[in-house]
Design a protein around this motif. Sequence first.
Motif, PDB file in Angstrom:
ATOM      1  N   LEU A   1       3.243 -22.965  14.792  1.00  0.00           N
ATOM      2  CA  LEU A   1       4.272 -24.000  14.881  1.00  0.00           C
ATOM      3  C   LEU A   1       4.396 -24.451  16.338  1.00  0.00           C
ATOM      4  CD1 LEU A   1       6.829 -25.558  13.898  1.00  0.00           C
ATOM      5  CD2 LEU A   1       8.094 -23.408  14.164  1.00  0.00           C
ATOM      6  N   LEU A   2       4.123 -25.730  16.574  1.00  0.00           N
ATOM      7  CA  LEU A   2       4.282 -26.302  17.912  1.00  0.00           C
ATOM      8  C   LEU A   2       5.628 -27.012  17.941  1.00  0.00           C
ATOM      9  CD1 LEU A   2       0.748 -27.946  18.317  1.00  0.00           C
ATOM     10  CD2 LEU A   2       1.456 -25.592  18.833  1.00  0.00           C
ATOM     11  N   LEU A   3       6.428 -26.735  18.964  1.00  0.00           N
ATOM     12  CA  LEU A   3       7.809 -27.223  18.974  1.00  0.00           C
ATOM     13  C   LEU A   3       8.132 -27.938  20.276  1.00  0.00           C
ATOM     14  CD1 LEU A   3      10.486 -26.923  17.282  1.00  0.00           C
ATOM     15  CD2 LEU A   3      10.966 -24.897  18.675  1.00  0.00           C
ATOM     16  N   ASN A   4       8.874 -29.043  20.133  1.00  0.00           N
ATOM     17  CA  ASN A   4       9.311 -29.770  21.329  1.00  0.00           C
ATOM     18  C   ASN A   4      10.616 -30.497  21.029  1.00  0.00           C
ATOM     19  OD1 ASN A   4       9.130 -30.670  23.953  1.00  0.00           O
ATOM     20  ND2 ASN A   4       7.825 -32.435  23.463  1.00  0.00           N
ATOM     21  N   SER A   5      11.256 -30.982  22.087  1.00  0.00           N
ATOM     22  CA  SER A   5      12.368 -31.909  21.886  1.00  0.00           C
ATOM     23  C   SER A   5      12.050 -33.150  22.697  1.00  0.00           C
ATOM     24  CB  SER A   5      13.694 -31.324  22.361  1.00  0.00           C
ATOM     25  OG  SER A   5      14.685 -32.351  22.309  1.00  0.00           O
ATOM     26  N   ILE A   6      12.175 -34.326  22.054  1.00  0.00           N
ATOM     27  CA  ILE A   6      11.899 -35.551  22.807  1.00  0.00           C
ATOM     28  C   ILE A   6      13.188 -36.324  23.089  1.00  0.00           C
ATOM     29  CG2 ILE A   6       9.478 -35.766  22.104  1.00  0.00           C
ATOM     30  CD1 ILE A   6      10.398 -37.872  20.057  1.00  0.00           C
ATOM     31  N   GLY A   7      14.326 -35.604  23.021  1.00  0.00           N
ATOM     32  CA  GLY A   7      15.598 -36.189  23.430  1.00  0.00           C
ATOM     33  C   GLY A   7      16.044 -37.355  22.567  1.00  0.00           C
ATOM     34  N   HIS A   8      17.068 -38.062  23.054  1.00  0.00           N
ATOM     35  CA  HIS A   8      17.489 -39.250  22.310  1.00  0.00           C
ATOM     36  C   HIS A   8      17.353 -40.485  23.196  1.00  0.00           C
ATOM     37  CE1 HIS A   8      21.213 -38.681  24.482  1.00  0.00           C
ATOM     38  NE2 HIS A   8      21.829 -39.643  23.837  1.00  0.00           N
ATOM     39  N   VAL A   9      17.432 -41.680  22.546  1.00  0.00           N
ATOM     40  CA  VAL A   9      16.982 -42.911  23.197  1.00  0.00           C
ATOM     41  C   VAL A   9      17.855 -43.367  24.371  1.00  0.00           C
ATOM     42  CG1 VAL A   9      15.962 -45.152  22.579  1.00  0.00           C
ATOM     43  CG2 VAL A   9      16.471 -43.520  20.787  1.00  0.00           C
TER      44      VAL A   9
ATOM     45  N   PHE B   1       7.053 -19.642  17.146  1.00  0.00           N
ATOM     46  CA  PHE B   1       6.715 -21.009  17.558  1.00  0.00           C
ATOM     47  C   PHE B   1       6.144 -20.983  18.963  1.00  0.00           C
ATOM     48  CE2 PHE B   1      11.122 -20.126  18.627  1.00  0.00           C
ATOM     49  CZ  PHE B   1      11.188 -20.473  19.966  1.00  0.00           C
ATOM     50  N   ARG B   2       5.469 -22.088  19.298  1.00  0.00           N
ATOM     51  CA  ARG B   2       4.961 -22.236  20.665  1.00  0.00           C
ATOM     52  C   ARG B   2       5.534 -23.520  21.242  1.00  0.00           C
ATOM     53  NH1 ARG B   2      -1.132 -22.642  20.530  1.00  0.00           N
ATOM     54  NH2 ARG B   2      -0.984 -24.724  21.364  1.00  0.00           N
TER      55      ARG B   2
ATOM     56  N   GLU C   1       5.018 -29.655  14.907  1.00  0.00           N
ATOM     57  CA  GLU C   1       3.777 -29.795  14.152  1.00  0.00           C
ATOM     58  C   GLU C   1       3.299 -28.418  13.741  1.00  0.00           C
ATOM     59  OE1 GLU C   1       1.918 -33.871  15.437  1.00  0.00           O
ATOM     60  OE2 GLU C   1       0.571 -32.245  16.048  1.00  0.00           O
ATOM     61  N   PHE C   2       2.698 -28.348  12.557  1.00  0.00           N
ATOM     62  CA  PHE C   2       2.059 -27.111  12.108  1.00  0.00           C
ATOM     63  C   PHE C   2       0.560 -27.311  12.267  1.00  0.00           C
ATOM     64  CE2 PHE C   2       5.891 -27.388   9.335  1.00  0.00           C
ATOM     65  CZ  PHE C   2       6.499 -26.189   9.700  1.00  0.00           C
ATOM     66  N   VAL C   3      -0.083 -26.457  13.045  1.00  0.00           N
ATOM     67  CA  VAL C   3      -1.542 -26.569  13.159  1.00  0.00           C
ATOM     68  C   VAL C   3      -2.184 -25.312  12.584  1.00  0.00           C
ATOM     69  CG1 VAL C   3      -1.506 -28.138  15.146  1.00  0.00           C
ATOM     70  CG2 VAL C   3      -1.593 -25.677  15.529  1.00  0.00           C
ATOM     71  N   ALA C   4      -3.429 -25.483  12.127  1.00  0.00           N
ATOM     72  CA  ALA C   4      -4.135 -24.348  11.521  1.00  0.00           C
ATOM     73  C   ALA C   4      -5.588 -24.375  11.950  1.00  0.00           C
ATOM     74  CB  ALA C   4      -4.027 -24.427  10.002  1.00  0.00           C
TER      75      ALA C   4
ATOM     76  N   ALA D   1      -3.820 -30.647  12.397  1.00  0.00           N
ATOM     77  CA  ALA D   1      -2.396 -30.663  12.034  1.00  0.00           C
ATOM     78  C   ALA D   1      -2.271 -30.652  10.513  1.00  0.00           C
ATOM     79  CB  ALA D   1      -1.717 -31.890  12.611  1.00  0.00           C
ATOM     80  N   VAL D   2      -1.748 -29.548   9.973  1.00  0.00           N
ATOM     81  CA  VAL D   2      -1.531 -29.533   8.520  1.00  0.00           C
ATOM     82  C   VAL D   2      -0.194 -30.177   8.167  1.00  0.00           C
ATOM     83  CG1 VAL D   2      -3.010 -27.634   7.754  1.00  0.00           C
ATOM     84  CG2 VAL D   2      -0.759 -27.124   8.659  1.00  0.00           C
ATOM     85  N   GLY D   3       0.634 -30.398   9.173  1.00  0.00           N
ATOM     86  CA  GLY D   3       1.909 -31.048   8.880  1.00  0.00           C
ATOM     87  C   GLY D   3       2.668 -31.329  10.151  1.00  0.00           C
TER      88      GLY D   3
END
Length: 425
Positions: free
Chosen positions: A163-171, A253-254, A272-275, A283-285
């Motif tokens: 599981l790849l994790l990030n936050s891209i904040g709000h606009v 998660f990473r 994103e889920f990568v495999a 990216a599987v999802g």
Amino acid sequence: MTTDAWRAPKGTNDILPPGSREWALILQLAQSCFASAGYEPVETPMFEHTEVFERGVGEGTEVVDKQMYTFTDQGGRSLTLRPEGTAPVVRAVLEHNLHRGPLPVKLCYGGAFFRQERPQKGRYRQFFQVGIEAIGSDSPLVDVEVIEVGTRFLQTVGVEPTLLLNSIGHVDPSCRGAYLATLVEWLKAHEGELAPADRQRVNTNPLRTFDSKENKTVGAMKAAPLITEHLCDECRAHFETVQELLGTLGVGFRLEPRLVRGLDYYTQTAFEFVAGGLGSQNAVGGGGRYDGLSESLGGPPLPGIGFALGVDRILLASSGQMTRGTQPHRVYVVALGDRAAREALKVTTDLRIHGIQAQLDLMGRGMKGQMKDADRTGARWAVILGDDELAVGEVTVRDLESGYQQRITSETHALAKHLGMEQER
Ligand code: HAM
């Protein structure tokens, strides 16, 4: 007509047995996994007014600008085959006022989606997704619920995702707005280090420069300022809570501060889920929050979060592990002679009514041919009907693995019970 007309269009697949069994099983398992967390099925049309995607997914994204199957119908309307499911689901929620009922609205879906991409392994023009959307809550609890459901489902179907994790904040200018200005400034100062194909992104969609597959750009972007260092206090706190709660559930998660996702509606949490084993399409999802999407579609402020998983890629990543051990033991009813063939149809039907998968010969084969066919269908048990058996109201049940066989009454209730018990072993 050229011979090409007899082939499925480029980038599409015929899903044929035996692979189609796994494919159908994924859709079925998805529904029950999503239902375990209260997500109810929703079906939206295969096509929408083009504007739903232009405004929802965003002009300036690859999906909208380059990949949509858009056509004008006989009434002069511009329609588009759905390239993704989130904008249509939010459109449906708003149209039917589901957001005025109990919140969050929790929906799940599975079906075909269409993008005119360059086909390769794991990337098709018609592909299948299963997904969920939770609409109406901005609590980090929902982010974690959604991510956990996605992780658990992938594990259920034999994929061990990262599981790849990030936050891209709000606009807002206090958050991503200010960051974008910093990023644009940096990109302009380092234009020469970017691959020529990516230089236009500075003006069209600067964040997307992180998505480039060009080695030169990927290298240069390693030094670019990161969104996570520019989040406003609220987005930072939300992101920290999400990480902490994932930890309490044991969901690994990473952190991936360069993960920006390809659709414009995302705010805050993006993942994103990568495999492994999938090559470049790993990216599987993917998914994330889309707190501004409702407003882009003309609705009220309405936060939301969800994900979609690519069924085609799950199949490639799980490579047959999923159905191992999950196939029910099938029965093949073997008939010797005309009278027995008629009786076999009845016995087979009765077994099916009792929930036991059963088949019989429909081609007039002899005993040897029927046993071969039983093997082909993957049957574990042969139920043999011959004159001897018919005369005394019995059948012979043969275990096709061990060869052990026994006579039992042909009374279907007893037979089904016997085979049913064997099936559970
Ligand atoms: P997406 O990342 O564009 O997100 O797609 C999700 C998944 O669908 C991808 O990770 C991939 O497995 C699969 N997929 C996408 N395009 C293709 C293709 N051309 N061929 C095969 N598989 C493909 C979305 O679609 C968002 N609607 C997800 C979402 C739901 N975000 C919030 N809620």
